[in-house]
Design a protein around this motif. Structure first.
Motif, mmCIF file in Angstrom:
data_model
loop_
_atom_site.group_PDB
_atom_site.id
_atom_site.type_symbol
_atom_site.label_atom_id
_atom_site.label_comp_id
_atom_site.label_asym_id
_atom_site.label_seq_id
_atom_site.Cartn_x
_atom_site.Cartn_y
_atom_site.Cartn_z
ATOM 1 N N GLN A 421 76.417 -19.306 -38.542
ATOM 2 C CA GLN A 421 76.497 -18.342 -39.624
ATOM 3 C C GLN A 421 75.156 -17.647 -39.827
ATOM 4 O O GLN A 421 75.102 -16.424 -40.041
ATOM 5 C CB GLN A 421 76.929 -19.038 -40.907
ATOM 6 N N ALA A 422 74.078 -18.420 -39.753
ATOM 7 C CA ALA A 422 72.747 -17.812 -39.902
ATOM 8 C C ALA A 422 72.473 -16.825 -38.774
ATOM 9 O O ALA A 422 71.888 -15.757 -38.996
ATOM 10 C CB ALA A 422 71.683 -18.903 -39.933
ATOM 11 N N SER A 423 72.898 -17.190 -37.556
ATOM 12 C CA SER A 423 72.708 -16.287 -36.424
ATOM 13 C C SER A 423 73.495 -14.999 -36.623
ATOM 14 O O SER A 423 73.006 -13.895 -36.337
ATOM 15 C CB SER A 423 73.135 -16.981 -35.131
ATOM 16 N N ARG A 424 74.726 -15.143 -37.095
ATOM 17 C CA ARG A 424 75.522 -13.939 -37.357
ATOM 18 C C ARG A 424 74.867 -13.060 -38.410
ATOM 19 O O ARG A 424 74.853 -11.827 -38.287
ATOM 20 C CB ARG A 424 76.924 -14.346 -37.810
ATOM 21 N N ARG A 426 71.703 -12.897 -39.073
ATOM 22 C CA ARG A 426 70.534 -12.229 -38.473
ATOM 23 C C ARG A 426 70.963 -11.058 -37.594
ATOM 24 O O ARG A 426 70.311 -10.009 -37.575
ATOM 25 C CB ARG A 426 69.723 -13.231 -37.663
ATOM 26 N N LEU A 427 72.061 -11.244 -36.852
ATOM 27 C CA LEU A 427 72.552 -10.151 -36.001
ATOM 28 C C LEU A 427 72.962 -8.944 -36.842
ATOM 29 O O LEU A 427 72.640 -7.799 -36.517
ATOM 30 C CB LEU A 427 73.732 -10.634 -35.158
ATOM 31 N N VAL A 428 73.705 -9.249 -37.921
ATOM 32 C CA VAL A 428 74.134 -8.144 -38.784
ATOM 33 C C VAL A 428 72.924 -7.471 -39.413
ATOM 34 O O VAL A 428 72.844 -6.234 -39.476
ATOM 35 C CB VAL A 428 75.092 -8.671 -39.873
ATOM 36 N N THR A 429 71.963 -8.270 -39.850
ATOM 37 C CA THR A 429 70.757 -7.707 -40.453
ATOM 38 C C THR A 429 69.986 -6.864 -39.446
ATOM 39 O O THR A 429 69.535 -5.750 -39.761
ATOM 40 C CB THR A 429 69.861 -8.835 -40.983
ATOM 41 N N ALA A 430 69.841 -7.393 -38.233
ATOM 42 C CA ALA A 430 69.120 -6.640 -37.199
ATOM 43 C C ALA A 430 69.837 -5.330 -36.861
ATOM 44 O O ALA A 430 69.201 -4.283 -36.671
ATOM 45 C CB ALA A 430 68.969 -7.499 -35.947
ATOM 46 N N ARG A 431 71.181 -5.410 -36.804
ATOM 47 C CA ARG A 431 71.937 -4.194 -36.502
ATOM 48 C C ARG A 431 71.744 -3.143 -37.585
ATOM 49 O O ARG A 431 71.513 -1.957 -37.292
ATOM 50 C CB ARG A 431 73.413 -4.550 -36.362
ATOM 51 N N GLU A 432 71.841 -3.581 -38.846
ATOM 52 C CA GLU A 432 71.699 -2.629 -39.934
ATOM 53 C C GLU A 432 70.269 -2.090 -40.025
ATOM 54 O O GLU A 432 70.060 -0.910 -40.340
ATOM 55 C CB GLU A 432 72.100 -3.284 -41.255
ATOM 56 N N GLU A 433 69.284 -2.952 -39.741
ATOM 57 C CA GLU A 433 67.897 -2.482 -39.729
ATOM 58 C C GLU A 433 67.692 -1.450 -38.626
ATOM 59 O O GLU A 433 66.983 -0.456 -38.806
ATOM 60 C CB GLU A 433 66.945 -3.654 -39.547
ATOM 61 N N GLU A 434 68.313 -1.707 -37.458
ATOM 62 C CA GLU A 434 68.188 -0.751 -36.353
ATOM 63 C C GLU A 434 68.846 0.580 -36.705
ATOM 64 O O GLU A 434 68.310 1.664 -36.412
ATOM 65 C CB GLU A 434 68.823 -1.342 -35.089
#
Length: 628
Positions: A421-424, A426-434
C-alpha cells in the motif's frame, strides 16, 4: 500523618481494646471455652479483630476507599457485641442486640458491592446500593426487637409479624447475593483480584450455609467468616501475593468433589439401608463404593475448573482453531482478543515495530513471544501475566508456541500488505508530482514562448508591407523563440524517457552519459557485455537512471580517482558502480538514493549502497523482463 490515617488508627485501636476487654471479662467471670463459644463471644471477637484490623489497614493505605471504613464499622459492631455479651443489664443487652446486625445486614454486603476500588460496577448498581442501605434497618429490627431477648426497644406484636421477618431474611440473603453478582461481573471484566474474595466467600459459605439452615450445626463454623476481610485486604493491598488462580482452581475442585462425595454417599447409604442388612457392614460398603466412583471424578472436575480460570490452555488445538477462525473473519484485532479470552490473560498485543493490534489492559508484567517467519523475526506477541503470577506457566507457553506460527504468517502478510500500500501511494504521489511538474513546465515555459511566437508572427505580418526592417527583426525573434521552444520540448521528452535509449540502446546510452558526466582526472572504466537482451522500457529506464545517479554522486561527493561501471544480464540485470574514494563514514541517504531504491522496488528488485574497504559501491538488481 493525615487525618484519615489518624482516624483509621484510632478506630482500629478501639476495636482491639473492646475485644481485649471482652476477653478479660470472660476470664474474670470464669467462663469456659464452650460457654464463650455458645454466647458468641469467641466468634464475635474473631470477626471484630479481623474486620477491625483489616479495615484499619485498608483505611491507612487506601483512605479514599470506603471499604476500609465499612470494615472498621463492621469490626466495631462485632467488638461491642462481644464485650456486652457476658455483662448484665438491660441497656447492655440492648446494645449487644442492636450492634452486630448492622455488620451483616449493611456493612458486609455493601463492601462486596463496592469491592475492590470503592466504586459501583456501573451506574445501574446505584439502585442496588441504595436498596441495601435503606432496607438494612429492617434486618436490625428483626434481630434486636425480639421480645424473647433481654433489653429495651422490643417490638409489641413481634410474633404476628412473621411474614415481615421472612422478607427480612430474604432481603439479607439478596443483599449478599448482590455482592456475589457484583464480584462475578467484575471477574468477567478481567479483574482477577476478585478471586481472593471468591475463594474466601466459597470457603465461608461452605461452613455458614449449613449453620443457617441445619439445626445443630456447631457455632464455630462462623469462624470462617473472618476469611472474607483477610481476602479483601490482600486483594486490595497485595493482590499479587501468589497465584490466586491456582489456589482457587484447587479449592473449587475439592469443594465440588466433596459435594459429589456427600451426595453419592448419602444416596448409597439410603439404598444400602433399604436393601442390605446391617450385618454386611453397609457403611463400609458405601464408603468403598463411593471411593471407587469418585476416583476418576477429580481429574475431570479439575479440568473443568481449570478451564473456567485458565481458559483453553489445556487444549492447544482449540486455541489454534479459534485463532484461525478469527484470522479469516476479523483479522489481527479479532485474533488478539481470541488469544486473550482463550488463555484468560489480562492483555495481548501484536507488534512489528509498532502495535498492530491489542486487547485488554496492559499490566506491569508482560512476556514477549517472538514471531519468526522463514528464520526472520517479523514481530512480537506481548502477553500480560495474570494477576498473582510472576510468569506464564508451561501450559501457556506451549499454547503460545503453537499460536506463534500462524500469527507470524499473518504479521508477515500484514507487513507485505502495508508495504504494498505504501508503494502504491508513493507511485501515485510520484505520478501526480510528475504531472504537476509537466504542467508547470508547459504552462510557465513552453506556453509563454509559443504565445510570444504567435504574437510576433502576427505583428510581422501586419508590418510586412510598411516596415520591412521591423518585420525582419520580429521574424528573427520568432526564430529564436522557436528554437527555445524546441529545446524545452526536448528537455521534457528526455525527462519522460531519455531519447538516447531509443537511439543508442541501453549500453550506448550509458556510454554516452558516462562520458558527459566523468571528466579527467577521474578515470572511468566500463565493464559491460557486448549486448544485452531486449528489455522492457521500465527496466531500461530504471537501470539507466540508477547508473547515472550513482555516477553523478561519485563525481560530486566521492573524491575518487577512478570509477568502474559494471553491467551484467543473466537471471537478472545487475548494475554496479564502484569507486576508490576515501572512506568518510556511513552514507546518509538523500533524495537521489531514495529515488534509486524506489525505482528498483517498483520492479521487484533492490539496491545496496554504502562504503566498502576499497571505496564506495552502489549495486542494483532488476528482474529481467524481455520483450519480443
Amino acid at each position: 500523618m493525615n487525618i484519615g490515617r489518624v482516624l483509621a488508627s484510632g478506630f482500629g485501636a478501639l476495636v482491639v481494646t473492646e475485644t481485649a476487654a471482652a476477653v478479660v471479662v470472660v476470664v474474670r467471670l470464669g467462663w469456659t471455652w464452650q460457654q464463650a463459644l455458645d454466647a458468641f463471644v469467641v466468634t464475635n471477637s474473631a470477626m471484630a479483630l479481623t474486620f477491625g484490623i483489616c479495615g484499619a489497614i485498608l483505611a491507612w493505605h487506601r483512605p479514599r476507599n470506603p471499604i476500609g471504613w465499612l470494615f472498621l464499622a463492621d469490626g466495631l459492631g462485632h467488638a461491642t457485641t462481644a464485650l456486652c455479651a457476658p455483662l448484665d443489664g438491660p441497656l447492655i443487652a440492648t446494645i449487644a442486640s442492636y450492634a452486630w446486625p448492622w455488620s451483616i445486614g449493611l456493612f458486609l454486603p455493601l463492601s462486596l458491592v463496592l469491592f475492590p476500588d470503592g466504586r459501583l460496577p456501573s451506574r445501574r448498581w446505584r439502585a442496588v446500593a441504595i436498596a441495601i442501605v435503606v432496607t438494612a434497618p429492617l434486618f436490625v429490627i428483626e434481630l434486636g426487637a425480639d421480645p424473647e431477648g433481654p433489653g429495651y426497644l422490643k417490638l409489641p406484636g413481634y410474633a404476628e409479624l412473621g411474614p415481615l421477618w421472612i422478607v427480612s431474611e430474604l432481603r439479607t440473603l439478596a443483599a449478599l447475593l448482590a455482592g456475589v453478582v457484583a464480584l462475578a461481573v467484575r471477574y468477567r471484566r478481567g479483574e482477577d483480584s476478585v478471586l481472593w474474595l471468591l475463594l474466601a466467600a466459597s470457603v465461608a459459605a461452605a461452613f455458614v450455609v449449613p449453620w443457617s439452615f441445619v439445626a445443630g450445626t456447631p457455632v464455630f463454623v462462623l469462624l470462617s467468616i473472618p476469611l472474607i476481610p483477610v481476602a479483601v485486604t490482600i486483594a486490595i493491598v497485595r493482590h499479587q501475593l501468589l497465584d490466586i488462580r491456582l489456589v482457587v482452581s484447587r479449592v473449587l475442585a475439592w469443594v465440588l468433589l466433596s459435594a459429589v462425595v456427600l451426595v453419592v454417599y448419602g444416596l448409597l447409604v439410603a439404598v444400602l439401608d433399604r436393601f442390605v442388612s446391617a450385618q454386611l457392614g453397609r457403611s463400609v460398603v458405601a464408603t468403598v463404593v463411593v471411593a471407587l466412583l469418585v476416583a476418576p471424578v477429580l481429574p475431570r472436575l479439575q479440568r473443568l475448573v481449570d478451564r473456567a480460570l485458565y481458559g483453553d490452555r489445556g487444549d492447544p488445538a482449540r486455541v489454534v482453531s479459534k485463532v484461525g477462525e478469527h484470522l479469516a473473519g476479523e483479522g489481527l484485532a479479532g485474533v488478539v482478543e481470541a488469544v486473550r479470552v482463550a488463555l484468560r490473560v489480562p492483555y495481548v498485543a501484536l507488534t512489528a515495530g509498532q502495535e498492530l493490534a491489542g486487547n485488554g489492559t496492559r499490566p506491569d508484567n508482560v512476556e514477549v513471544v517472538p514471531l519468526e517467519y522463514d528464520g526472520v523475526t517479523v514481530g512480537e506477541l506481548h502477553v500480560g501475566v495474570r494477576t498473582g503470577e510472576s510468569t506464564l506457566g508451561a501450559a501457556d507457553r506451549n499454547v503460545l508456541r503453537l499460536v506463534a506460527a500462524p500469527l507470524a504468517v499473518a504479521v508477515h502478510a500484514t507487513l507485505l500488505s502495508t508495504q504494498l500500500q505504501a508503494s502504491r501511494e508513493r507511485l501515485v504521489t510520484a505520478r501526480e508530482e510528475e504531472r504537476r511538474r509537466l504542467r508547470r513546465d508547459l504552462h510557465d515555459g513552453l506556453g509563454p514562448t509559443l504565445t510570444g511566437v504567435a504574437l510576433s508572427a502576427d505583428a510581422a505580418t501586419n508590418l510586412l508591407a510598411t516596415d520591412p526592417d521591423r518585420t525582419r527583426t520580429l521574424i528573427t525573434g520568432v526564430s529564436a523563440d522557436v528554437r527555445t521552444a524546441i529545446a524545452d520540448v526536448r528537455r521534457l521528452v528526455e525527462d519522460l524517457r531519455p531519447p538516447a535509449l531509443d537511439e543508442l540502446g541501453l549500453l550506448g546510452a550509458l556510454r554516452q552519459r558516462a562520458e558527459h558526466l566523468v571528466r579527467t582526472p577521474l578515470q572511468l572504466r566500463l565493464d559491460v557485455p557486448d549486448e544485452v537482451p531486449r528489455l522492457s522500457a521500465a527496466v531500461e529506464v530504471a537501470a539507466y537512471r540508477i547508473a547515472t545517479e550513482a555516477l553523478t554522486n561519485v563525481v560530486r561527493h566521492s573524491r575518487a580517482s577512478s570509477v568502474i561501471l559494471r553491467l551484467s544480464c543473466a537471471e537478472a540485470l545487475e548494475v554496479e558502480v564502484t569507486d576508490d574514494g576515501p572512506p568518510n563514514g556511513p552514507w546518509h541517504p538523500g533524495v537521489g538514493m531514495q529515488a534509486m531504491r524506489e525505482r528498483a522496488a517498483e520492479l521487484g528488485g533492490g539496491v545496496e549502497a554504502g562504503p566498502t574497504e576499497r571505496g564506495g559501491r552502489v549495486w542494483a538488481r532488476l528482474p529481467v523482463v524481455e520483450v519480443p
